[in-house]
Design a protein around this motif. Structure first.
Motif, PDB file in Angstrom:
ATOM      1  N   PRO A  20       0.823  -1.207   0.000  1.00 56.82           N
ATOM      2  CA  PRO A  20       0.000   0.000   0.000  1.00 56.82           C
ATOM      3  C   PRO A  20       0.861   1.263   0.000  1.00 56.82           C
ATOM      4  O   PRO A  20       1.954   1.280   0.547  1.00 56.82           O
ATOM      5  N   PRO A  23      -2.601   6.673   2.617  1.00 59.97           N
ATOM      6  CA  PRO A  23      -3.753   6.256   3.428  1.00 59.97           C
ATOM      7  C   PRO A  23      -4.527   5.117   2.761  1.00 59.97           C
ATOM      8  O   PRO A  23      -4.720   5.123   1.550  1.00 59.97           O
ATOM      9  N   GLN A  24      -4.931   4.169   3.557  1.00 59.18           N
ATOM     10  CA  GLN A  24      -5.700   3.038   3.047  1.00 59.18           C
ATOM     11  C   GLN A  24      -7.133   3.136   3.552  1.00 59.18           C
ATOM     12  O   GLN A  24      -7.368   3.378   4.717  1.00 59.18           O
ATOM     13  N   GLY A  25      -8.051   2.984   2.665  1.00 59.84           N
ATOM     14  CA  GLY A  25      -9.468   3.030   2.986  1.00 59.84           C
ATOM     15  C   GLY A  25     -10.210   2.379   1.846  1.00 59.84           C
ATOM     16  O   GLY A  25      -9.682   1.532   1.146  1.00 59.84           O
ATOM     17  N   ALA A  27     -11.781   3.829  -1.228  1.00 65.07           N
ATOM     18  CA  ALA A  27     -11.263   4.227  -2.546  1.00 65.07           C
ATOM     19  C   ALA A  27     -11.331   5.736  -2.647  1.00 65.07           C
ATOM     20  O   ALA A  27     -12.144   6.357  -1.981  1.00 65.07           O
ATOM     21  N   ARG A  29      -7.441   4.489  -3.684  1.00 69.14           N
ATOM     22  CA  ARG A  29      -6.231   4.175  -2.941  1.00 69.14           C
ATOM     23  C   ARG A  29      -5.155   3.743  -3.912  1.00 69.14           C
ATOM     24  O   ARG A  29      -5.448   3.364  -5.042  1.00 69.14           O
TER      25      ARG A  29
END
Length: 136
Positions: A20, A23-25, A27, A29
């Protein structure tokens, strides 16, 4: 002016490593991926080095771009070259177009230009590619 040559074959992929980015969430991403491909047919390359940047739009959809270093041969001419790749993907698979990076050919592949592509369907163990090239 040399005549364009069309060639084709199959490739398999292995060692997909995705990391990754940011920030991951849900979309959108981003991710980076490294993969090793093995080409047979008109292009022979036992183990390529490939790096992608992937943009996930949500679910299983998105787009990617990357560079792939191939060392081996094209229709029997030995050397190495780099492909610039761009594509999209969804739940069904991936569509990719690629182009030889100008000036990247070495050995018998100095002056190589060309483009091609592939369509991958999820579950396939090998992927058919087509490549049209010119050796100046």
């Amino acid at each position: 002016m040399p005549t364009p040559v069309e060639t084709s074959g199959l490739f398999t992929f292995a060692d997909w490593e995705e990391t990754p980015v940011g920030p991951q969430g849900d979309a959108p991403r981003l991710a980076h991926a490294r993969v090793t491909n093995a080409f047979t047919g008109g292009v022979e390359a036992a183990g390529t080095n490939c790096a992608y940047t992937i943009a996930y739009n949500g679910g299983n959809t998105g787009s990617f771009s990357g560079m792939e270093l191939l060392a081996g041969s094209v229709d029997g001419r030995r050397g190495s070259f780099v492909l610039e790749e761009r594509g999209t993907f969804d739940a069904g698979g991936t569509v990719c177009r690629f182009e030889v990076v100008p000036g990247s050919g070495t050995g018998d592949l100095v002056g190589l230009t060309g483009s091609g592509g592939f369509t991958y369907r999820h579950g396939d163990t090998s992927v058919a590619y087509a490549f049209t090239y010119v050796l100046a």
